[in-house]
Design a protein around this motif. Structure first.
Motif, PDB file in Angstrom:
ATOM      1  N   UNK A  70       0.020  -0.224  -6.853  1.00 20.84           N
ATOM      2  CA  UNK A  70       0.573  -0.971  -7.989  1.00 20.84           C
ATOM      3  C   UNK A  70       2.048  -1.254  -7.750  1.00 20.84           C
ATOM      4  N   UNK A  71       2.560  -2.367  -8.277  1.00 19.54           N
ATOM      5  CA  UNK A  71       3.970  -2.685  -8.060  1.00 19.54           C
ATOM      6  C   UNK A  71       4.879  -1.612  -8.623  1.00 19.54           C
ATOM      7  N   UNK A  72       5.942  -1.339  -7.895  1.00 19.50           N
ATOM      8  CA  UNK A  72       6.891  -0.314  -8.333  1.00 19.50           C
ATOM      9  C   UNK A  72       7.541  -0.709  -9.652  1.00 19.50           C
ATOM     10  N   UNK A 129       7.189  -1.741  10.263  1.00 22.32           N
ATOM     11  CA  UNK A 129       5.746  -1.901  10.417  1.00 22.32           C
ATOM     12  C   UNK A 129       5.411  -3.358  10.726  1.00 22.32           C
ATOM     13  N   UNK A 130       6.062  -4.292  10.049  1.00 18.94           N
ATOM     14  CA  UNK A 130       5.794  -5.713  10.264  1.00 18.94           C
ATOM     15  C   UNK A 130       6.186  -6.133  11.675  1.00 18.94           C
ATOM     16  N   UNK A 161      -0.471  -2.084   5.957  1.00 19.40           N
ATOM     17  CA  UNK A 161      -0.197  -3.263   5.140  1.00 19.40           C
ATOM     18  C   UNK A 161      -1.196  -3.382   3.982  1.00 19.40           C
ATOM     19  N   UNK A 162      -2.472  -3.053   4.243  1.00 21.21           N
ATOM     20  CA  UNK A 162      -3.480  -3.085   3.185  1.00 21.21           C
ATOM     21  C   UNK A 162      -3.178  -2.056   2.107  1.00 21.21           C
ATOM     22  N   UNK A 163      -2.808  -0.845   2.539  1.00 18.00           N
ATOM     23  CA  UNK A 163      -2.477   0.211   1.583  1.00 18.00           C
ATOM     24  C   UNK A 163      -1.269  -0.177   0.744  1.00 18.00           C
ATOM     25  N   UNK A 164      -0.316  -0.845   1.380  1.00 24.79           N
ATOM     26  CA  UNK A 164       0.883  -1.269   0.662  1.00 24.79           C
ATOM     27  C   UNK A 164       0.536  -2.309  -0.399  1.00 24.79           C
ATOM     28  N   UNK A 165      -0.374  -3.226  -0.052  1.00 26.99           N
ATOM     29  CA  UNK A 165      -0.767  -4.275  -0.997  1.00 26.99           C
ATOM     30  C   UNK A 165      -1.607  -3.729  -2.142  1.00 26.99           C
TER      31      UNK A 165
END
Length: 345
Positions: free
Chosen positions: A295-297, A128-129, A288-292
């Motif tokens: 919550x952290x895994x 994606x990046x 990228x927004x959804x990923x940020x």
């Protein structure tokens, strides 16, 4: 360093200084050009120095196209486009030189080749990046009314920080505000859009097709239209595959439906139904927004280490395992269900 007719003796360049640049080594060449790694004498900055045999060209139009490349570089300013630094015509050699940003880590083609050799896949987040960086560069070019027209892994370079840099604008064309299509057949066949191969008019979405081919290749480590480097594929067969849009689907087990659908939308045969570059950028930014926002895994291994440490303080092996005839709890207990592994403790 030059002989009659303006011919360039490349072997004499290494170690020489040209207009304040010391030539380090030859790194590539084309019909009318050579690319050197060079160092700027004033500050030691490494650059890619492109020598163009402008006066060896057959006609004035070709020379004008080279000067157009310089103008294209000058008009672009984006973090994911190779940065233009300087240009000059050397008085002694009577040849055109263009100095651009040096990409320390090579190009995307080499990165993909290394992944193939090591039999490893790119993580989806990285894909994606990469797509976002290339799409951002194309969006900037398209806003300037510039098409790349030869987008491929070998023309995408990588800097020391691992960022992608779209380069080699030699086949780019700036379209006037009244011109919406180009008709010349240029580019690299594996990454050419169907409309280009069929000799039809094409527009900005032709670059999107090329980006779709690159995105597919990053996922599958092979071109969508050539499944094996050793495959004996004729140009006719290649054109048939491309114009029919025939390619195996991206592995569903490896990558998300969102990624696969976006790449599929970039590789639609009909340009009208194909994504434009703004849509690609928007989807990448949304991902990228959804990923940020997630919550952290939870790191199950760290949690299990903490549990093991506390159980050891309670001497659970003596008081529980032996008394109840139970196996020790594995450090990967939460990661692999209830299956215990005595070899990991």
């Amino acid at each position: 360093m030059a002989s009659g007719g303006g011919a360039v003796q490349v072997q004499n360049f290494v170690g020489k200084e040209v207009n304040g640049f010391e030539i380090v080594k030859l790194i590539g060449q084309g019909k009318f050009s050579y690319v050197f790694k060079a160092q700027r004498k004033t500050d030691g900055l490494c650059v890619a120095l492109k020598l163009i045999k402008i006066f060896d060209m057959d006609n004035e139009k070709q020379r004008d196209n080279c000067l157009k490349e310089v103008q294209l570089h000058q008009s672009l300013d984006h973090p994911n486009i190779v940065k233009y630094l300087n240009w000059f015509i050397d008085n002694k050699l009577n040849e055109l030189f263009i100095a651009v940003e040096w990409a320390e880590k090579g190009d995307l083609k080499l990165v993909i080749k290394k992944a193939i050799e090591e039999d490893v896949s790119f993580p989806e987040k990285k894909i994606w990046e990469y797509i976002h960086q290339i799409a951002g560069a194309l969006r900037h070019m398209h806003e300037k009314r510039i098409m790349h027209r030869d987008l491929k892994p070998a023309n995408i370079f990588i800097d020391t920080a691992g960022n992608l840099k779209v380069g080699d604008l030699g086949l780019s064309r700036q379209l006037s505000s009244q011109t919406f299509e180009a008709f010349s057949r240029v580019g690299t066949p594996l990454y050419m859009s169907p409309e280009v191969l069929q000799g039809k008019g094409y527009d900005w979405k032709s670059d999107v097709w090329s980006l779709g081919c690159i995105a597919y290749e990053i996922c599958m480590l092979r071109s969508p239209f050539r499944q094996d480097d050793k495959e004996n594929l004729s140009l006719y067969d290649l054109f048939q595959r491309i114009t029919k849009g025939q390619f195996p689907p991206i592995t569903a087990e490896k990558y998300s439906p969102e990624l696969r659908q976006m790449i599929g939308a970039m590789l639609r045969l009909d340009p009208e139904g194909r994504f434009d570059i703004a849509q690609v950028c928007e989807l990448c930014e949304t991902f990228k927004k959804n990923l940020q926002s997630k919550p952290p895994a939870i790191d199950t291994y760290l949690i299990m280490d903490d549990i093991i440490e506390k159980l050891s303080l309670l001497d659970y092996e003596t008081s529980f395992c032996k008394g109840w005839k139970q196996k020790r709890i594995s450090r990967v207990y939460f990661a692999h269900g209830t299956q215990s592994d005595d070899s990991i403790s």
